[in-house]
Design an enzyme around this catalytic site. Structure first.
Site, PDB file in Angstrom:
ATOM      1  N   TYR A 258       0.937  -1.083   0.141  1.00 52.49           N
ATOM      2  CA  TYR A 258       0.089   0.045   0.050  1.00 52.49           C
ATOM      3  C   TYR A 258       0.829   1.340  -0.107  1.00 52.49           C
ATOM      4  O   TYR A 258       2.142   1.382   0.376  1.00 52.49           O
ATOM      5  CB  TYR A 258      -0.861  -0.117   1.120  1.00 52.49           C
ATOM      6  CG  TYR A 258      -0.242   0.178   2.570  1.00 52.49           C
ATOM      7  CD1 TYR A 258       0.372  -0.651   3.019  1.00 52.49           C
ATOM      8  CD2 TYR A 258      -0.617   1.638   3.096  1.00 52.49           C
ATOM      9  CE1 TYR A 258       1.018  -0.285   4.445  1.00 52.49           C
ATOM     10  CE2 TYR A 258       0.110   1.852   4.334  1.00 52.49           C
ATOM     11  CZ  TYR A 258       0.687   0.776   5.092  1.00 52.49           C
ATOM     12  OH  TYR A 258       1.426   1.210   6.230  1.00 52.49           O
TER      13      TYR A 258
ATOM     14  N   ARG B 192       8.170   3.976  -4.840  1.00 55.25           N
ATOM     15  CA  ARG B 192       8.148   3.063  -3.713  1.00 55.25           C
ATOM     16  C   ARG B 192       7.253   2.061  -3.904  1.00 55.25           C
ATOM     17  O   ARG B 192       7.612   0.875  -3.669  1.00 55.25           O
ATOM     18  CB  ARG B 192       8.062   3.717  -2.290  1.00 55.25           C
ATOM     19  CG  ARG B 192       8.349   2.711  -1.149  1.00 55.25           C
ATOM     20  CD  ARG B 192       7.962   3.372   0.283  1.00 55.25           C
ATOM     21  NE  ARG B 192       6.936   3.940   0.568  1.00 55.25           N
ATOM     22  CZ  ARG B 192       6.481   4.728   1.206  1.00 55.25           C
ATOM     23  NH1 ARG B 192       7.388   5.096   2.379  1.00 55.25           N
ATOM     24  NH2 ARG B 192       5.467   5.260   1.521  1.00 55.25           N
TER      25      ARG B 192
ATOM     26  N   GLU C 292      12.092   2.293  14.262  1.00 46.03           N
ATOM     27  CA  GLU C 292      11.104   3.606  13.936  1.00 46.03           C
ATOM     28  C   GLU C 292      10.034   3.505  14.689  1.00 46.03           C
ATOM     29  O   GLU C 292       9.664   2.712  15.704  1.00 46.03           O
ATOM     30  CB  GLU C 292      10.731   3.464  12.380  1.00 46.03           C
ATOM     31  CG  GLU C 292      10.340   2.241  11.961  1.00 46.03           C
ATOM     32  CD  GLU C 292      10.210   1.817  10.603  1.00 46.03           C
ATOM     33  OE1 GLU C 292       9.946   2.915   9.711  1.00 46.03           O
ATOM     34  OE2 GLU C 292       9.976   0.511  10.166  1.00 46.03           O
TER      35      GLU C 292
ATOM     36  N   LEU D 203      10.950   1.024   7.117  1.00 48.37           N
ATOM     37  CA  LEU D 203      10.541   1.637   5.976  1.00 48.37           C
ATOM     38  C   LEU D 203      11.313   2.739   5.200  1.00 48.37           C
ATOM     39  O   LEU D 203      11.554   3.782   6.254  1.00 48.37           O
ATOM     40  CB  LEU D 203       8.979   1.989   6.036  1.00 48.37           C
ATOM     41  CG  LEU D 203       8.201   2.386   4.783  1.00 48.37           C
ATOM     42  CD1 LEU D 203       8.008   1.219   3.965  1.00 48.37           C
ATOM     43  CD2 LEU D 203       6.966   3.210   5.153  1.00 48.37           C
TER      44      LEU D 203
HETATM   45  N1  PDD Z   1       2.893   4.901   7.429  1.00 45.48           N
HETATM   46  N2  PDD Z   1       7.762   3.863   9.010  1.00 45.48           N
HETATM   47  C1  PDD Z   1       6.713   3.103   8.878  1.00 45.48           C
HETATM   48  C2  PDD Z   1       6.522   1.751   9.470  1.00 45.48           C
HETATM   49  C3  PDD Z   1       5.305   3.402   8.273  1.00 45.48           C
HETATM   50  O1  PDD Z   1       4.359   2.670   8.233  1.00 45.48           O
HETATM   51  C4  PDD Z   1       5.267   4.722   7.679  1.00 45.48           C
HETATM   52  C5  PDD Z   1       4.218   5.245   7.134  1.00 45.48           C
HETATM   53  C6  PDD Z   1       6.516   5.615   7.775  1.00 45.48           C
HETATM   54  C7  PDD Z   1       6.690   7.109   7.010  1.00 45.48           C
HETATM   55  O2  PDD Z   1       6.579   6.780   5.526  1.00 45.48           O
HETATM   56  P1  PDD Z   1       6.131   7.941   4.687  1.00 45.48           P
HETATM   57  O3  PDD Z   1       6.884   9.222   5.060  1.00 45.48           O
HETATM   58  O4  PDD Z   1       6.476   7.525   3.317  1.00 45.48           O
HETATM   59  O5  PDD Z   1       4.869   8.056   4.885  1.00 45.48           O
HETATM   60  C8  PDD Z   1       7.575   5.069   8.422  1.00 45.48           C
HETATM   61  C9  PDD Z   1       1.887   5.178   6.853  1.00 45.48           C
HETATM   62  C10 PDD Z   1       1.767   6.826   6.802  1.00 45.48           C
HETATM   63  C11 PDD Z   1       0.592   4.647   7.255  1.00 45.48           C
HETATM   64  O6  PDD Z   1       0.682   3.288   7.304  1.00 45.48           O
HETATM   65  O7  PDD Z   1      -0.470   5.024   7.355  1.00 45.48           O
END
Ligand code: PDD
Length: 284
Positions: A33, A52, A179, A204
């Site tokens: 997703y 990504r 994280e 991630l």
């Molecule tokens: N989550 N790390 C994890 C485990 C995440 O699930 C996310 C994002 C991020 C940040 O990635 P990005 O900057 O690309 O949003 C880091 C999304 C927002 C979610 O699951 O809702």
């Protein structure tokens, strides 16, 4: 009010949308997703989310349901149909429906689902006051760089944090912070360096992370991409987290230890401002 959602070629009222019980996303979490934020009716960092998505699909040998232009058109159609000018668009691709089997089916048709979530992103309590986190063991699998829908472990970590009266958990492996449950984690050291975990299979590869590190470098902030321990985090000058859903979110307390004066730190506030301003400039 009912939303219009997108499922495999159709725009439907959310109550009408259907996915097969044999869909491998449902049975095996065999899906990936992306969450893209919307500000002022614009998609933030859309191209990077597509890159990504392609990588996640490739890592799992999963077919793509549509090309980037088509996916973008669906994002824009959902924004328009639901009148969303601030919030998120969720996009999920699963391997599709097939008889349950651990081996990937040979010719399943991937499922594509998208929906909007209207909500304030810019003016939030978390951004104003900062959030409290607690550290918990990282119990996730070994390929956290693939953005799969397998989210029960971070969900459990988040609930453990809630049970302790915190807003989120920072997950820890071998004493080092990986994280947040749905965001990347950062600290600012006593001498002003911005530290965040280096890229690997353990975290991630956040789209917001990439942008924020770029903006930090442009603002002459010293960036160190490396692991940091819980102990180092507890002694940090400030801390924050980044994600598409929260941009740059200040962290004001870790494991009950108040950072600085307990209000959002100057670097978090500055990077949040720069991120929103620059991302909007670049967005369409
Ligand atoms: N989550 N790390 C994890 C485990 C995440 O699930 C996310 C994002 C991020 C940040 O990635 P990005 O900057 O690309 O949003 C880091 C999304 C927002 C979610 O699951 O809702």
């Amino acid at each position: 009010m009912s939303r219009i959602v997108y499922v495999n070629g159709e725009y439907l009222a959310e109550e009408e949308a259907r996915i097969s019980v044999f869909d491998r996303g449902f049975l095996m979490a065999d899906g990936v997703y992306e969450v893209t934020s919307v500000l002022e009716g614009k998609l933030i960092d859309f191209a990077a989310h597509m890159v990504r998505l392609r990588r996640s699909l490739a890592e799992l040998d999963m077919a793509s349901p549509a090309d980037d232009a088509e996916l973008e058109a669906i994002h824009r159609a959902l924004m328009a149909r639901n009148g969303v000018d601030e919030g998120m668009i969720y996009m999920q691709v699963t391997r599709g429906a097939a008889d349950r089997d651990f081996a990937y089916p040979e010719n399943a048709t991937p499922s594509l689902v998208m929906f909007t979530q209207a909500k304030p992103l810019r003016d939030t309590k978390a951004a104003r006051d900062g959030i409290k986190v607690v550290t918990v063991e990282d119990i996730r699998w070994g390929r956290r760089d693939i953005k799969t829908v397998q989210l029960l472990a971070p969900s459990m970590c988040k609930m453990a944090a809630r049970a302790e009266g915190a807003d989120d958990a920072w997950m820890v492996e071998d004493g080092m912070v990986t994280e947040g449950t749905s965001n990347n984690a950062y600290i600012v050291t006593a001498d002003g360096a911005l530290v965040t975990r280096d890229l690997s299979h353990r975290i991630l590869h956040g789209i917001t992370r990439a942008a924020v590190l770029r903006f930090a470098a442009e603002a002459q902030i010293r960036v160190e991409e490396r692991a940091f321990s819980v102990e180092e985090a507890l002694g940090a000058r400030e801390a924050f987290a980044t994600a598409a859903s929260s941009f740059v979110c200040p962290v004001v307390e870790i494991d009950g230890v108040v950072l600085g004066d307990g209000t959002p730190g100057p670097m978090a506030r500055r990077l949040r401002e720069i991120y929103i301003e620059e991302s909007l400039k670049a967005a369409r």
